[in-house]
Design an enzyme around this catalytic site. Structure first.
Site, short mmCIF file in Angstrom:
data_model
loop_
_atom_site.label_atom_id
_atom_site.label_comp_id
_atom_site.label_asym_id
_atom_site.label_seq_id
_atom_site.Cartn_x
_atom_site.Cartn_y
_atom_site.Cartn_z
CB SER A 1 -35.87 30.35 -15.39
OG SER A 1 -37.13 30.16 -16.02
CG HIS B 1 -33.04 31.10 -11.65
ND1 HIS B 1 -32.29 30.22 -12.39
CD2 HIS B 1 -34.33 30.70 -11.78
CE1 HIS B 1 -33.08 29.33 -12.96
NE2 HIS B 1 -34.32 29.60 -12.61
CE LYS C 1 -32.88 26.62 -11.24
NZ LYS C 1 -33.78 25.54 -10.76
#
Length: 381
Positions: free
Chosen positions: A172, A200, A232
């Site tokens: 990240s 991610h 996300k």
């Protein structure tokens, strides 16, 4: 008079202030003129009308909250539908949805890394993985970042131990990707499990955004478990663990952050499911998010800034010092651009950065505005 038992917090506050490490909450308005390169809304879905409408419809049908633990009253048909479609989309046998990605990581590590086992953890892993290792009561060996040979040596030094290797898929802070194929090869050689946090990667990597494990050819592989977040790329809230059905069944029976936590709110489940279906219809969103990240990197690095080439949608740009990173982020905000700011002790390598998150919905004009703002406010040195 008795001493106030929280007097010590005043000393802690002074130490933070002296070190320049005070964190403050900044409530944002519902709408803002800021160009947002600070959030993790990689596909720009959190405000898409069909996603917010799905959240509202789920709340009207199922209620504002889940009402209890999923083993009591908090599991709905909507949760089961989301789990089936997540597992199928990402290429795993089964999935289990949690109230957050943090809770999902704690569940996977505490339920699969029991006392007496060995967890091998990458030095760059997210705080939720670090905490999961600590809570698991397993012996934890922290190894050099993205180093399959360090993993191999650690497993070789503990023959016969039940072992689990855990890593982010995309880290990240810098946005670099883990060598998942190499990690998997080492795990197979030593009979270790591989747990990958794909927070991610989902929505950005793999075929049509199916994630980093799909991109590495490891989705559904024996001995591989994935954790991910719904907050996300899917623009909602919550987390999930994906893997073999017997592993998911074990989590239902052994993971404390599942057993004792209130289930994910129906609105969040409905929004995540709608985003997942939208991603199926618009697989090009993943390509666009990566392309935006690459463009940001190339233009900033080409202008002389020290940036990390992105493997997904995170672009990290180095600052000369913690103070300059904070000032840089503030100057960007004053100029209409929101960026992230990472500095010690949040980053263990001691390198301060501003952090940009690419979004698939950014226009070329917005990308140009972001680049010019970052360059105009960049600190000297």
């Amino acid at each position: 008079m008795p001493q106030d038992p929280f007097d010590w917090t005043d000393d802690a506050a002074r130490h933070r202030a002296d070190a320049g490490l005070v964190r403050t909450l900044r409530p944002r308005p519902a709408t803002s003129a800021l160009l947002d390169l600070a959030s993790n809304d990689y596909l720009g879905l959190t405000r898409r009308p069909e996603i917010t409408q799905a959240a509202a419809e789920a709340a009207r049908r199922w209620g504002a909250g889940a009402t209890g633990s999923r083993l009591v009253t908090g599991s709905t048909e909507l949760h089961a539908e989301l789990e089936r479609e997540l597992a199928e989309f990402c290429g795993f046998e089964a999935a289990l949805v949690f109230s957050s990605g943090y809770a999902a990581n704690l569940a996977a590590l505490t339920a699969l890394g029991a006392h007496g086992s060995l967890i091998v953890s990458d030095a760059g892993n997210h705080a939720s993985i670090v905490d999961g290792c600590r809570l698991s009561r397993a012996e934890t060996a922290v190894v050099a970042h993205a180093d399959p040979e360090a993993v191999r040596k650690t497993l070789d030094a503990h023959p016969g131990r039940r072992a689990l290797v855990v890593s982010d898929s995309v880290f990240s802070v810098d946005g670099d990707a883990a060598p998942l194929r190499e990690f998997a090869e080492v795990c197979r050689a030593y009979g270790a499990a591989l747990v990958v946090d794909d927070a991610h990667g989902l929505g950005v990597l793999g075929e049509g955004g199916r994630g980093a494990l799909n991109a590495a050819g490891l989705a559904g592989a024996t001995g591989v478990v994935a954790t991910l977040t719904l907050s996300k790329s899917l623009g909602s809230q919550g987390g999930a663990v994906l893997g073999p059905a017997r592993v998911i069944d074990h989590l239902v029976n052994a993971a404390r952050t599942f057993i004792f936590d209130t289930g994910l709110a129906p609105a969040a489940a409905g929004a995540a499911l709608a985003s997942l279906r939208l991603l199926r219809r618009e697989p090009g969103l993943a390509d666009r998010a990566r392309a935006v990240a690459t463009t940001l990197y190339e233009r900033l690095a080409g202008a002389g800034l020290t940036a990390v080439r992105p493997d997904a949608a995170v672009v990290s740009v180095q600052a000369p010092s913690p103070e300059s990173a904070v000032r840089w982020a503030a100057d960007c905000r004053a100029a209409g651009l929101a960026v992230g700011c990472f500095r010690p002790p949040s980053v263990p390598d001691g390198i301060s950065r501003i952090r940009l998150t690419a979004r698939a919905d950014l226009t070329d004009r917005q990308i140009g505005t972001a680049v010019s703002t970052i360059l105009a406010t960049a600190p000297a040195g």
